[in-house]
Design a protein around this motif. Structure first.
Motif, PDB file in Angstrom:
ATOM      1  N   MET A  82       0.808  -1.209   0.000  1.00 53.17           N
ATOM      2  CA  MET A  82       0.000   0.000   0.000  1.00 53.17           C
ATOM      3  C   MET A  82       0.851   1.273   0.000  1.00 53.17           C
ATOM      4  O   MET A  82       0.374   2.333  -0.374  1.00 53.17           O
ATOM      5  CB  MET A  82      -0.912  -0.018   1.232  1.00 53.17           C
ATOM      6  CG  MET A  82      -2.167   0.813   1.057  1.00 53.17           C
ATOM      7  SD  MET A  82      -3.168   0.750   2.532  1.00 53.17           S
ATOM      8  CE  MET A  82      -3.833  -0.888   2.398  1.00 53.17           C
ATOM      9  N   GLU A  83       2.104   1.166   0.437  1.00 49.83           N
ATOM     10  CA  GLU A  83       2.972   2.350   0.493  1.00 49.83           C
ATOM     11  C   GLU A  83       4.151   2.221  -0.463  1.00 49.83           C
ATOM     12  O   GLU A  83       5.128   2.967  -0.348  1.00 49.83           O
ATOM     13  CB  GLU A  83       3.473   2.560   1.939  1.00 49.83           C
ATOM     14  CG  GLU A  83       2.335   2.809   2.899  1.00 49.83           C
ATOM     15  CD  GLU A  83       2.777   3.076   4.332  1.00 49.83           C
ATOM     16  OE1 GLU A  83       3.983   2.988   4.635  1.00 49.83           O
ATOM     17  OE2 GLU A  83       1.898   3.384   5.148  1.00 49.83           O
ATOM     18  N   ALA A  84       4.067   1.257  -1.391  1.00 46.86           N
ATOM     19  CA  ALA A  84       5.215   0.954  -2.259  1.00 46.86           C
ATOM     20  C   ALA A  84       5.728   2.198  -2.981  1.00 46.86           C
ATOM     21  O   ALA A  84       6.933   2.360  -3.159  1.00 46.86           O
ATOM     22  CB  ALA A  84       4.834  -0.133  -3.257  1.00 46.86           C
ATOM     23  N   ILE A  90      12.023  -0.419  -3.238  1.00 46.01           N
ATOM     24  CA  ILE A  90      11.252  -1.608  -2.841  1.00 46.01           C
ATOM     25  C   ILE A  90      11.272  -2.670  -3.960  1.00 46.01           C
ATOM     26  O   ILE A  90      11.117  -2.357  -5.136  1.00 46.01           O
ATOM     27  CB  ILE A  90       9.801  -1.227  -2.437  1.00 46.01           C
ATOM     28  CG1 ILE A  90       9.079  -2.432  -1.819  1.00 46.01           C
ATOM     29  CG2 ILE A  90       9.037  -0.664  -3.622  1.00 46.01           C
ATOM     30  CD1 ILE A  90       7.785  -2.048  -1.089  1.00 46.01           C
ATOM     31  N   ASP A  91      11.512  -3.932  -3.570  1.00 46.38           N
ATOM     32  CA  ASP A  91      11.553  -5.056  -4.513  1.00 46.38           C
ATOM     33  C   ASP A  91      10.335  -5.949  -4.376  1.00 46.38           C
ATOM     34  O   ASP A  91       9.806  -6.455  -5.354  1.00 46.38           O
ATOM     35  CB  ASP A  91      12.795  -5.931  -4.247  1.00 46.38           C
ATOM     36  CG  ASP A  91      14.081  -5.170  -4.444  1.00 46.38           C
ATOM     37  OD1 ASP A  91      14.365  -4.760  -5.581  1.00 46.38           O
ATOM     38  OD2 ASP A  91      14.819  -4.977  -3.447  1.00 46.38           O
ATOM     39  N   ILE A  92       9.925  -6.213  -3.130  1.00 39.39           N
ATOM     40  CA  ILE A  92       8.832  -7.151  -2.882  1.00 39.39           C
ATOM     41  C   ILE A  92       7.754  -6.445  -2.062  1.00 39.39           C
ATOM     42  O   ILE A  92       8.037  -5.890  -0.994  1.00 39.39           O
ATOM     43  CB  ILE A  92       9.340  -8.403  -2.131  1.00 39.39           C
ATOM     44  CG1 ILE A  92      10.383  -9.139  -2.986  1.00 39.39           C
ATOM     45  CG2 ILE A  92       8.185  -9.339  -1.778  1.00 39.39           C
ATOM     46  CD1 ILE A  92      11.022 -10.338  -2.299  1.00 39.39           C
ATOM     47  N   LYS A  93       6.534  -6.433  -2.599  1.00 35.77           N
ATOM     48  CA  LYS A  93       5.419  -5.743  -1.943  1.00 35.77           C
ATOM     49  C   LYS A  93       4.583  -6.767  -1.189  1.00 35.77           C
ATOM     50  O   LYS A  93       4.172  -7.766  -1.779  1.00 35.77           O
ATOM     51  CB  LYS A  93       4.567  -5.027  -2.993  1.00 35.77           C
ATOM     52  CG  LYS A  93       5.363  -4.006  -3.796  1.00 35.77           C
ATOM     53  CD  LYS A  93       4.623  -3.567  -5.048  1.00 35.77           C
ATOM     54  CE  LYS A  93       5.568  -2.774  -5.940  1.00 35.77           C
ATOM     55  NZ  LYS A  93       4.964  -2.438  -7.229  1.00 35.77           N
ATOM     56  N   VAL A  94       4.342  -6.504   0.077  1.00 38.41           N
ATOM     57  CA  VAL A  94       3.641  -7.496   0.897  1.00 38.41           C
ATOM     58  C   VAL A  94       2.351  -6.938   1.481  1.00 38.41           C
ATOM     59  O   VAL A  94       2.167  -5.724   1.589  1.00 38.41           O
ATOM     60  CB  VAL A  94       4.546  -8.024   2.049  1.00 38.41           C
ATOM     61  CG1 VAL A  94       5.700  -8.830   1.491  1.00 38.41           C
ATOM     62  CG2 VAL A  94       5.036  -6.886   2.943  1.00 38.41           C
ATOM     63  N   ALA A  95       1.473  -7.859   1.871  1.00 39.13           N
ATOM     64  CA  ALA A  95       0.189  -7.509   2.485  1.00 39.13           C
ATOM     65  C   ALA A  95      -0.147  -8.576   3.527  1.00 39.13           C
ATOM     66  O   ALA A  95       0.575  -9.570   3.673  1.00 39.13           O
ATOM     67  CB  ALA A  95      -0.889  -7.428   1.410  1.00 39.13           C
ATOM     68  N   GLU A  96      -1.239  -8.355   4.243  1.00 39.61           N
ATOM     69  CA  GLU A  96      -1.682  -9.225   5.331  1.00 39.61           C
ATOM     70  C   GLU A  96      -1.516 -10.720   5.011  1.00 39.61           C
ATOM     71  O   GLU A  96      -1.974 -11.191   3.973  1.00 39.61           O
ATOM     72  CB  GLU A  96      -3.166  -8.939   5.616  1.00 39.61           C
ATOM     73  CG  GLU A  96      -3.787  -9.776   6.717  1.00 39.61           C
ATOM     74  CD  GLU A  96      -3.434  -9.270   8.106  1.00 39.61           C
ATOM     75  OE1 GLU A  96      -3.056  -8.093   8.254  1.00 39.61           O
ATOM     76  OE2 GLU A  96      -3.543 -10.067   9.065  1.00 39.61           O
TER      77      GLU A  96
END
Ligand code: ZN
Ligand code: FE
Length: 256
Positions: A82-84, A90-96
């Motif tokens: 959400m803040e990428a 940033i390389d890997i975007k994560v979530a819940e």
């Protein structure tokens, strides 16, 4: 079972840096990158080679080191999807619910918005550790800069249900000052009085009162205690929604 080594160090004016190192694989992660030079110095001191940065949120005091540290180490930067857009490199975007491997260690992403819209915490159940950035502090909590009290209260509740022995590492260390405020909200709390005395002693020695534990926070942190009858009475908010009581405590802290 992972046997992680942990190195905590003060950085910037009042941030705390944390490195985790898996000796079996040599994988090393930094929780956030507040300052490139100080982070590289800490890695050098330990003789560890950085493989990952686990970003909790986009604020400058948590990401200022990203670009230089990535260039120097080739590490992979992980952070909230959400803040990428505002997390450099940033390389890997994560979530819940996403999981990240740091060597043999496994971190689960818990979304904890409130301080920022996309703030995440990293929970390592096997190592009984949670990295909460600026969501929860020792005897305090983060300011509601991009979220309301309801959102932050929902995030805190996700942390409150972790096993009480879970060690809590935070982005900043304000325990001593936080205790002074907490005692105005719940002066009769015996565990808090003990904690305040310990924190004052550590502050004199210039030592951090971190890591804390979830159990210790549940017993002493006013932001996790809106259900306390003593707090509700003091605020004149008996029986009100816990998120509202939490919000009132946050407002009082902002004015303190
Ligand atoms: Zn922040
Ligand atoms: Fe911060």
């Amino acid at each position: 079972m992972a046997r992680l080594e942990i190195h905590q160090f003060p950085t910037r004016s009042d941030n705390y840096g944390v490195l985790i190192h898996d000796p079996a694989t040599e994988a090393t992660a930094s929780i956030d990158a507040p300052d490139a030079e100080e982070l590289l110095a800490a890695l050098h001191e330990k003789g560890w080679v950085l493989t990952h940065i686990l970003t909790t949120h986009h604020h400058h005091d948590h990401t200022a080191g990203n670009t230089i540290v990535k260039r120097m180490t080739g590490c992979t930067i992980i952070g909230p999807a959400m803040e990428a857009g505002s997390i450099p490199g940033i390389d890997i975007k994560v979530a819940e619910g996403d999981t990240i491997d740091v060597g043999n260690a496994k971190a689960t992403v818990i979304e904890t918005p409130g301080h920022t819209r996309g703030h995440v915490s990293y929970y390592l159940p096997e190592d009984e550790i949670v990295f909460v950035g600026d969501t929860l502090f020792s005897v305090g909590c983060g300011k509601l800069l991009e979220g309301d009290a309801k959102t932050m209260w929902a995030s805190l509740q996700k942390l409150m249900i972790l096993p009480p022995e879970t060690k809590l590492y935070c982005g900043h260390e304000y325990t001593n000052a936080n205790c002074r405020f907490a005692l105005t909200v719940e002066p009769e709390n015996a565990a808090l009085k003990v904690r305040a005395a310990e924190a004052a002693e550590l502050a004199v020695k210039g030592e951090p009162a971190l890591p804390s534990t979830i159990g210790q926070e549940l017993a002493t942190n006013p932001f996790l205690r809106p259900s306390s009858p003593a707090i509700q009475k003091r605020l004149g908010m008996e029986g009100r929604e816990l998120s509202e009581i939490f919000g009132e405590i946050r407002k009082r802290k902002d004015r303190f």
